[in-house]
Design a protein around this motif. Structure first.
Motif, PDB file in Angstrom:
ATOM      1  N   HIS A  50       0.845  -1.193   0.000  1.00 42.67           N
ATOM      2  CA  HIS A  50       0.000   0.000   0.000  1.00 42.67           C
ATOM      3  C   HIS A  50       0.885   1.249   0.000  1.00 42.67           C
ATOM      4  CE1 HIS A  50      -3.509   2.464   0.669  1.00 42.67           C
ATOM      5  NE2 HIS A  50      -2.898   3.054   1.686  1.00 42.67           N
ATOM      6  N   GLY A  51       0.565   2.174  -0.869  1.00 45.29           N
ATOM      7  CA  GLY A  51       1.371   3.387  -1.002  1.00 45.29           C
ATOM      8  C   GLY A  51       2.371   3.333  -2.143  1.00 45.29           C
ATOM      9  N   MET A  52       2.289   2.304  -2.982  1.00 41.94           N
ATOM     10  CA  MET A  52       3.243   2.190  -4.092  1.00 41.94           C
ATOM     11  C   MET A  52       3.040   3.295  -5.119  1.00 41.94           C
ATOM     12  SD  MET A  52       3.942  -1.069  -6.639  1.00 41.94           S
ATOM     13  CE  MET A  52       4.829  -2.016  -5.393  1.00 41.94           C
ATOM     14  N   GLU A  53       1.803   3.765  -5.287  1.00 44.40           N
ATOM     15  CA  GLU A  53       1.561   4.844  -6.246  1.00 44.40           C
ATOM     16  C   GLU A  53       2.299   6.116  -5.841  1.00 44.40           C
ATOM     17  OE1 GLU A  53      -2.643   5.337  -6.673  1.00 44.40           O
ATOM     18  OE2 GLU A  53      -2.674   4.119  -8.485  1.00 44.40           O
ATOM     19  N   ASN A  54       2.253   6.458  -4.576  1.00 45.58           N
ATOM     20  CA  ASN A  54       2.970   7.654  -4.117  1.00 45.58           C
ATOM     21  C   ASN A  54       4.475   7.493  -4.289  1.00 45.58           C
ATOM     22  OD1 ASN A  54       0.523   8.790  -3.367  1.00 45.58           O
ATOM     23  ND2 ASN A  54       0.635   7.942  -1.292  1.00 45.58           N
ATOM     24  N   ALA A  55       4.974   6.281  -4.056  1.00 47.23           N
ATOM     25  CA  ALA A  55       6.403   6.046  -4.231  1.00 47.23           C
ATOM     26  C   ALA A  55       6.815   6.146  -5.694  1.00 47.23           C
ATOM     27  CB  ALA A  55       6.786   4.679  -3.672  1.00 47.23           C
ATOM     28  N   ALA A  56       5.928   5.778  -6.606  1.00 51.90           N
ATOM     29  CA  ALA A  56       6.244   5.869  -8.027  1.00 51.90           C
ATOM     30  C   ALA A  56       6.108   7.271  -8.579  1.00 51.90           C
ATOM     31  CB  ALA A  56       5.343   4.917  -8.816  1.00 51.90           C
ATOM     32  N   GLY A  57       5.554   8.193  -7.793  1.00 51.87           N
ATOM     33  CA  GLY A  57       5.402   9.571  -8.244  1.00 51.87           C
ATOM     34  C   GLY A  57       4.134   9.838  -9.021  1.00 51.87           C
ATOM     35  N   VAL A  58       3.094   9.042  -8.793  1.00 56.24           N
ATOM     36  CA  VAL A  58       1.816   9.266  -9.486  1.00 56.24           C
ATOM     37  C   VAL A  58       1.111  10.447  -8.853  1.00 56.24           C
ATOM     38  CG1 VAL A  58      -0.380   8.229 -10.150  1.00 56.24           C
ATOM     39  CG2 VAL A  58       1.680   6.812 -10.001  1.00 56.24           C
ATOM     40  N   CYS A  60       4.309   4.843 -18.518  1.00 59.64           N
ATOM     41  CA  CYS A  60       5.109   6.068 -18.541  1.00 59.64           C
ATOM     42  C   CYS A  60       5.089   6.668 -19.938  1.00 59.64           C
ATOM     43  CB  CYS A  60       6.548   5.785 -18.104  1.00 59.64           C
ATOM     44  SG  CYS A  60       6.670   4.976 -16.478  1.00 59.64           S
ATOM     45  N   HIS A  61       5.510   7.935 -20.012  1.00 60.04           N
ATOM     46  CA  HIS A  61       5.528   8.648 -21.288  1.00 60.04           C
ATOM     47  C   HIS A  61       6.820   8.409 -22.058  1.00 60.04           C
ATOM     48  CE1 HIS A  61       1.821  10.888 -20.356  1.00 60.04           C
ATOM     49  NE2 HIS A  61       2.283  10.931 -19.120  1.00 60.04           N
ATOM     50  N   THR A  62       7.939   8.268 -21.375  1.00 57.63           N
ATOM     51  CA  THR A  62       9.231   8.068 -22.017  1.00 57.63           C
ATOM     52  C   THR A  62       9.984   6.942 -21.324  1.00 57.63           C
ATOM     53  OG1 THR A  62      10.310   9.713 -20.599  1.00 57.63           O
ATOM     54  CG2 THR A  62       9.361  10.494 -22.686  1.00 57.63           C
ATOM     55  N   ARG A  63      11.012   6.458 -21.986  1.00 59.77           N
ATOM     56  CA  ARG A  63      11.835   5.414 -21.389  1.00 59.77           C
ATOM     57  C   ARG A  63      12.608   5.947 -20.186  1.00 59.77           C
ATOM     58  NH1 ARG A  63      13.509   0.479 -23.212  1.00 59.77           N
ATOM     59  NH2 ARG A  63      15.340  -0.382 -22.148  1.00 59.77           N
ATOM     60  N   GLN A  64      13.033   7.191 -20.267  1.00 66.69           N
ATOM     61  CA  GLN A  64      13.746   7.782 -19.135  1.00 66.69           C
ATOM     62  C   GLN A  64      12.850   7.852 -17.905  1.00 66.69           C
ATOM     63  OE1 GLN A  64      15.173  11.720 -19.928  1.00 66.69           O
ATOM     64  NE2 GLN A  64      16.217  11.926 -17.943  1.00 66.69           N
ATOM     65  N   GLN A  65      11.591   8.207 -18.095  1.00 67.70           N
ATOM     66  CA  GLN A  65      10.659   8.246 -16.968  1.00 67.70           C
ATOM     67  C   GLN A  65      10.428   6.850 -16.402  1.00 67.70           C
ATOM     68  OE1 GLN A  65       6.499   9.199 -17.745  1.00 67.70           O
ATOM     69  NE2 GLN A  65       6.516  10.659 -16.040  1.00 67.70           N
ATOM     70  N   ALA A  66      10.371   5.847 -17.261  1.00 67.96           N
ATOM     71  CA  ALA A  66      10.184   4.471 -16.794  1.00 67.96           C
ATOM     72  C   ALA A  66      11.369   4.022 -15.942  1.00 67.96           C
ATOM     73  CB  ALA A  66       9.997   3.542 -17.983  1.00 67.96           C
ATOM     74  N   GLU A  67      12.587   4.360 -16.343  1.00 59.89           N
ATOM     75  CA  GLU A  67      13.761   4.003 -15.551  1.00 59.89           C
ATOM     76  C   GLU A  67      13.758   4.719 -14.202  1.00 59.89           C
ATOM     77  OE1 GLU A  67      16.987   4.945 -18.085  1.00 59.89           O
ATOM     78  OE2 GLU A  67      16.735   3.171 -19.379  1.00 59.89           O
ATOM     79  N   GLN A  68      13.316   5.967 -14.181  1.00 59.67           N
ATOM     80  CA  GLN A  68      13.221   6.692 -12.908  1.00 59.67           C
ATOM     81  C   GLN A  68      12.191   6.051 -11.980  1.00 59.67           C
ATOM     82  OE1 GLN A  68      12.350  10.742 -13.935  1.00 59.67           O
ATOM     83  NE2 GLN A  68      14.402  11.148 -14.795  1.00 59.67           N
ATOM     84  N   VAL A  69      11.062   5.655 -12.523  1.00 60.09           N
ATOM     85  CA  VAL A  69      10.030   5.004 -11.703  1.00 60.09           C
ATOM     86  C   VAL A  69      10.551   3.682 -11.149  1.00 60.09           C
ATOM     87  CG1 VAL A  69       7.759   3.912 -11.781  1.00 60.09           C
ATOM     88  CG2 VAL A  69       8.105   6.134 -12.865  1.00 60.09           C
ATOM     89  N   LYS A  70      11.273   2.930 -11.959  1.00 60.18           N
ATOM     90  CA  LYS A  70      11.825   1.660 -11.489  1.00 60.18           C
ATOM     91  C   LYS A  70      12.836   1.880 -10.369  1.00 60.18           C
ATOM     92  CE  LYS A  70      14.250  -2.488 -13.037  1.00 60.18           C
ATOM     93  NZ  LYS A  70      14.909  -3.188 -14.174  1.00 60.18           N
ATOM     94  N   THR A  71      13.659   2.919 -10.468  1.00 60.06           N
ATOM     95  CA  THR A  71      14.638   3.217  -9.412  1.00 60.06           C
ATOM     96  C   THR A  71      13.947   3.606  -8.112  1.00 60.06           C
ATOM     97  OG1 THR A  71      16.203   3.947 -11.105  1.00 60.06           O
ATOM     98  CG2 THR A  71      16.636   4.612  -8.835  1.00 60.06           C
ATOM     99  N   ARG A  72      12.903   4.434  -8.215  1.00 58.48           N
ATOM    100  CA  ARG A  72      12.170   4.836  -7.004  1.00 58.48           C
ATOM    101  C   ARG A  72      11.506   3.632  -6.333  1.00 58.48           C
ATOM    102  NH1 ARG A  72       8.782  10.007  -9.419  1.00 58.48           N
ATOM    103  NH2 ARG A  72      10.588  11.375  -9.824  1.00 58.48           N
TER     104      ARG A  72
END
Length: 341
Positions: free
Chosen positions: A12-20, A50-62
């Protein structure tokens, strides 16, 4: 069932961690901001859009840092970053964009799994009776078709029906090696389903039971709702009930008119029609039910009409088991109405 529940609590709270981030506008509740990623999760399976590959990599790191605090980590063998034109599998579905149009279909792995299961079940029932095979296959076919009936699956349903037909045909050849193919077809296939004009339906001529086809399941598209109008919201119970009532009528207009005339009760036994989910089981219940049926037949105006009075054309709604018992009664003691439904 405890495993998905624990995962929902821990994650619970994964959306906030991903930056949604969602919009707070009253006109558009539940919509994400234009540059925000969107996360969809079911137990331990998740997809981040995600909109871009760079954003997807950032979400995965978070998310990797957020999961590390809870003693969890990504399964690198199953985690990948793909374009929507390439498509991906999620919960047995394949989500992919074809020439700019997004289509959701059953995944290839899901189709392979259901084929393997059907093949194993049919081969495992070699030497068994037909009704035993039907008891095993029907729940599998109905459950799988109901799970994928909301997506683009009509073509796959047809292919699976052809695949099951060949499996059952080989099952009959193995069971009767000395019989001709025409004999096997006439014994195990026919027009068992009276509502469909299909002669290649697998069934049992003794009991009348038959195998449900994948293609008989109606495709029902998922309808999007505005904002956070969830079916689980207790404050929207009346809204969803009224919506289902307007979209799916339980009976047609003719049946509804007859129900109102009969006040929702059976013409023979007097019990409610919409709550009749079983027939009498014990001998005592059958005796009591037969007494009620005979009394209703004697008191009916058709049974006591004068000999010279013509029979009035009338349709009545009765239970299926009442209809069976009505036909078994002595026609000399009482006459049935001209039309029964």
């Amino acid at each position: 069932m405890i495993s998905p529940l624990l995962l929902n609590i821990v994650l619970h709270g994964m959306e906030n961690a991903a930056g949604v981030q969602y919009l707070n506008w009253r006109e558009q509740p539940g919509y994400a901001k234009p540059d925000s990623p969107v996360l969809v999760r079911y137990a331990d399976d998740m997809v981040a859009l995600c909109h871009t590959r760079q954003q997807a990599e950032q979400v995965k790191t978070r998310l990797a840092e957020w999961l590390k605090q809870r003693g969890l980590a990504f399964n690198e063998d199953k985690t990948r970053i793909v374009h929507l034109d390439e498509g991906y599998d999620f919960l047995g579905f394949n989500i992919r964009r074809y020439n700019g149009k997004l289509l959701i279909k059953p995944s290839r792995e899901a189709v392979f799994r259901i084929k393997r299961r059907l093949r194993a079940e049919i081969r495992g029932h070699r030497g068994h009776e037909t009704k035993a095979l039907l008891r095993t296959l029907n729940p599998i076919v109905r459950g799988w078709a109901a799970y994928y009936r909301t997506v683009v699956s009509k073509k796959i349903f047809q292919d699976l029906d052809h695949y099951v037909f060949h499996l059952l045909y080989r099952w009959g050849l193995h069971r009767h090696p000395n019989k001709s193919r025409r004999w096997i077809v006439s014994r195990y296939f026919g027009r068992f389903n009276k509502s469909r004009n299909e002669k290649w339906v697998f069934g049992d001529h003794v009991t009348g039971a038959y195998l449900h086809h994948f293609g008989w399941t109606k495709i029902v598209r998922h309808i999007m709702v505005t904002g956070t109008s969830s079916v689980d919201d207790p404050t929207l119970t009346d809204y969803w009930a009224d919506r289902r009532r307007r979209r799916f009528s339980p009976v047609d207009n003719t049946t509804l008119r007859l129900l109102k005339q009969q006040q929702g009760t059976c013409w023979v036994c007097g019990d409610y029609l919409l709550h009749a989910d079983r027939q009498p089981e014990s001998p005592q219940e059958w005796e009591r039910w037969l007494r009620v049926v005979k009394k209703a037949m004697r008191s009916n105006h058709i049974a006591t009409r004068p000999p010279d009075e013509p029979i009035k054309e009338q349709i009545y709604l009765i239970h299926a088991y009442c209809r069976t018992g009505f036909r078994r009664q002595d026609q000399s003691s009482a006459r049935s109405p001209s039309g029964l439904a």
